[in-house]
Design a protein around this motif. Sequence first.
Motif, mmCIF file in Angstrom:
data_model
loop_
_atom_site.group_PDB
_atom_site.id
_atom_site.type_symbol
_atom_site.label_atom_id
_atom_site.label_comp_id
_atom_site.label_asym_id
_atom_site.label_seq_id
_atom_site.Cartn_x
_atom_site.Cartn_y
_atom_site.Cartn_z
ATOM 1 N N ASN A 58 0.707 -1.245 0.108
ATOM 2 C CA ASN A 58 0.124 0.068 0.138
ATOM 3 C C ASN A 58 0.914 1.278 -0.004
ATOM 4 O OD1 ASN A 58 -1.593 2.405 0.707
ATOM 5 N ND2 ASN A 58 -2.924 1.097 1.976
ATOM 6 N N GLU A 59 0.938 1.940 -1.214
ATOM 7 C CA GLU A 59 1.865 3.002 -1.290
ATOM 8 C C GLU A 59 1.706 4.136 -0.439
ATOM 9 O OE1 GLU A 59 4.805 3.600 -3.089
ATOM 10 O OE2 GLU A 59 4.724 1.313 -3.751
ATOM 11 N N ASP A 60 0.345 4.271 0.074
ATOM 12 C CA ASP A 60 -0.034 5.436 0.891
ATOM 13 C C ASP A 60 0.523 5.315 2.430
ATOM 14 O OD1 ASP A 60 -1.317 7.914 1.473
ATOM 15 O OD2 ASP A 60 -3.199 6.657 2.465
ATOM 16 N N VAL A 61 0.370 4.227 2.959
ATOM 17 C CA VAL A 61 0.735 4.162 4.252
ATOM 18 C C VAL A 61 1.666 2.848 4.504
ATOM 19 C CG1 VAL A 61 -1.264 5.217 5.357
ATOM 20 C CG2 VAL A 61 -1.428 2.716 4.737
ATOM 21 N N GLY A 62 1.531 1.964 3.828
ATOM 22 C CA GLY A 62 2.405 0.620 4.173
ATOM 23 C C GLY A 62 3.921 0.742 3.816
ATOM 24 N N LYS A 63 4.358 1.486 2.577
ATOM 25 C CA LYS A 63 5.739 1.818 2.439
ATOM 26 C C LYS A 63 6.274 2.502 3.327
ATOM 27 C CE LYS A 63 8.848 2.528 -1.143
ATOM 28 N NZ LYS A 63 9.890 3.241 -0.434
ATOM 29 N N PRO A 64 5.757 3.925 3.522
ATOM 30 C CA PRO A 64 6.267 4.856 4.662
ATOM 31 C C PRO A 64 6.242 4.127 6.282
ATOM 32 C CG PRO A 64 4.651 5.864 3.480
ATOM 33 C CD PRO A 64 4.348 4.396 3.132
ATOM 34 N N VAL A 65 5.309 3.513 6.507
ATOM 35 C CA VAL A 65 5.545 2.662 8.038
ATOM 36 C C VAL A 65 6.574 1.624 8.099
ATOM 37 C CG1 VAL A 65 4.350 1.359 9.601
ATOM 38 C CG2 VAL A 65 3.022 3.239 8.444
ATOM 39 N N SER A 66 6.793 0.715 6.865
ATOM 40 C CA SER A 66 7.726 -0.134 6.753
ATOM 41 C C SER A 66 9.067 0.536 6.775
ATOM 42 C CB SER A 66 7.524 -1.071 5.551
ATOM 43 O OG SER A 66 6.304 -1.595 5.333
ATOM 44 N N ASP A 67 9.341 1.625 6.073
ATOM 45 C CA ASP A 67 10.584 2.101 5.969
ATOM 46 C C ASP A 67 10.688 2.782 7.460
ATOM 47 O OD1 ASP A 67 10.888 1.814 3.416
ATOM 48 O OD2 ASP A 67 10.241 3.816 2.720
ATOM 49 N N TYR A 68 9.700 3.394 8.215
ATOM 50 C CA TYR A 68 10.186 4.046 9.339
ATOM 51 C C TYR A 68 10.554 2.757 10.449
ATOM 52 C CZ TYR A 68 8.834 5.938 14.222
ATOM 53 O OH TYR A 68 9.025 6.146 15.190
#
Length: 447
Positions: free
Chosen positions: A231-241
């Motif tokens: 999920n580009e909206d939240v999944g990727k940023p949360v994974s990166d965090y």
Amino acid sequence: EYAAAATALRGEDVALAKVDATEENELAQKYEVQGFPTVLFFVDGVHKDYPGQRTKDAIVTWIKKKIGPGIQNITTVEEAENILTAENKVVLGFLNSLTGADSQELAAASKLEDDVNFYQTVSPAVAKLFHINPEAKRPSLVLLKKEAEKLSYFDGQFTKTAIVDFIFANKLPLVNTFTRETAPLIFDNPIKKQILLFAVSNDTEKVMPAFPEAAKLFKGKLIFVFVERDNEDVGKPVSDYFGVTEHGPKVLAYTGNEDAKKYILDGEVTLDSVEKFAEGFLEDKLKPFYKSDPIPETNDGDVKIVVGNNFDEIVLDESKDVLLEIYAPWCGHCQALEPTYNKLAKHLRGIESLVIAKMDGTSNEHPRAKVDGFPTLLFFPAGNKSFDPVTVDTDRTVVAFYKFIKKHAAIPFKLQRPASAAKTDSATDGSAPVGEKSASTGVKDEL
């Protein structure tokens, strides 16, 4: 807007007040005020953040809901059916009376809970529709949700505090899919510890069945969260965090924003592995995981590169005084500081007891590197690494940094120039009289 709301609410059973936190520092610290304005709402001495818009109308509407009747009566089966059809999440108290001590406790609990509507009844027929045994001992309470786990029955003491704790523990699904909408419910929940499953959508069928089964075992103790990585909206940023970079499903434990420790489950995601992992998490038997870039193959520059996995070796070296900048690549203030920081390191590169270093705080972590913002500058004196570092609070110039380091360094040093440079100066300005010892034979502090 706040003053206008206060005027509109004049005569209501509520008081609007304000505090200058720059004058009342102790009060601001007591309530952990982090930014301005912070709006808190108090009921019977218990406070919560105001979550709405900062406009007069929004403030007035929210407060009126808080000070109005917190619970509604259901007297007929028809009313009950309409409520069950229209609402996604409700609480029903099955009482002996619609007034009195039990009703007051339920009403007080409703004032502390924004996300669930509260009802009460004395009708056995209404109670039956809400899946309460009509012959049950009163007071009884049930939370109904339109989710897989539909019913949650309250079995504690019928008090405001116990009811609120029960609602908080049970109002979320067994497994919460992380979205922008659910994020506040997850992170603001009084249950701070979380188990997060990171997986792409194609892997969910394989790993998801075990996850809710494990969640049932830790209900009220842990929050289980699913993060859809593609999920580009939240999944990727949360994974990166969280530093989750592997492609396969990954389970991670998180202590919450205040402590912010993370733990990684090694191995496959099964009911047994998640259960043992969660038990170890609750019993504080796991080793924390910290993000780290690869250790640089060479690190010979004036500014040493620190990553999570070489932090101990460089920063916590007891034989060195260390100045550490924690930066973010996108940070404009960090970019503006870089030429000054590089110049400082160049001037001080001959001091063996001193290290000038930097670390990308977006991709590296360490328990001794507490970041309040970017850039964060910390000084770790030699021989004192078990204590908290000194926060660098000075002008961001080469001279100011140098004076700060001279003041706080545990190992004294003096910055020297080559003798040839000093001789040239003396010859040029004629400041060394004949027969007098030249300044070149001593040491000269450049800064």
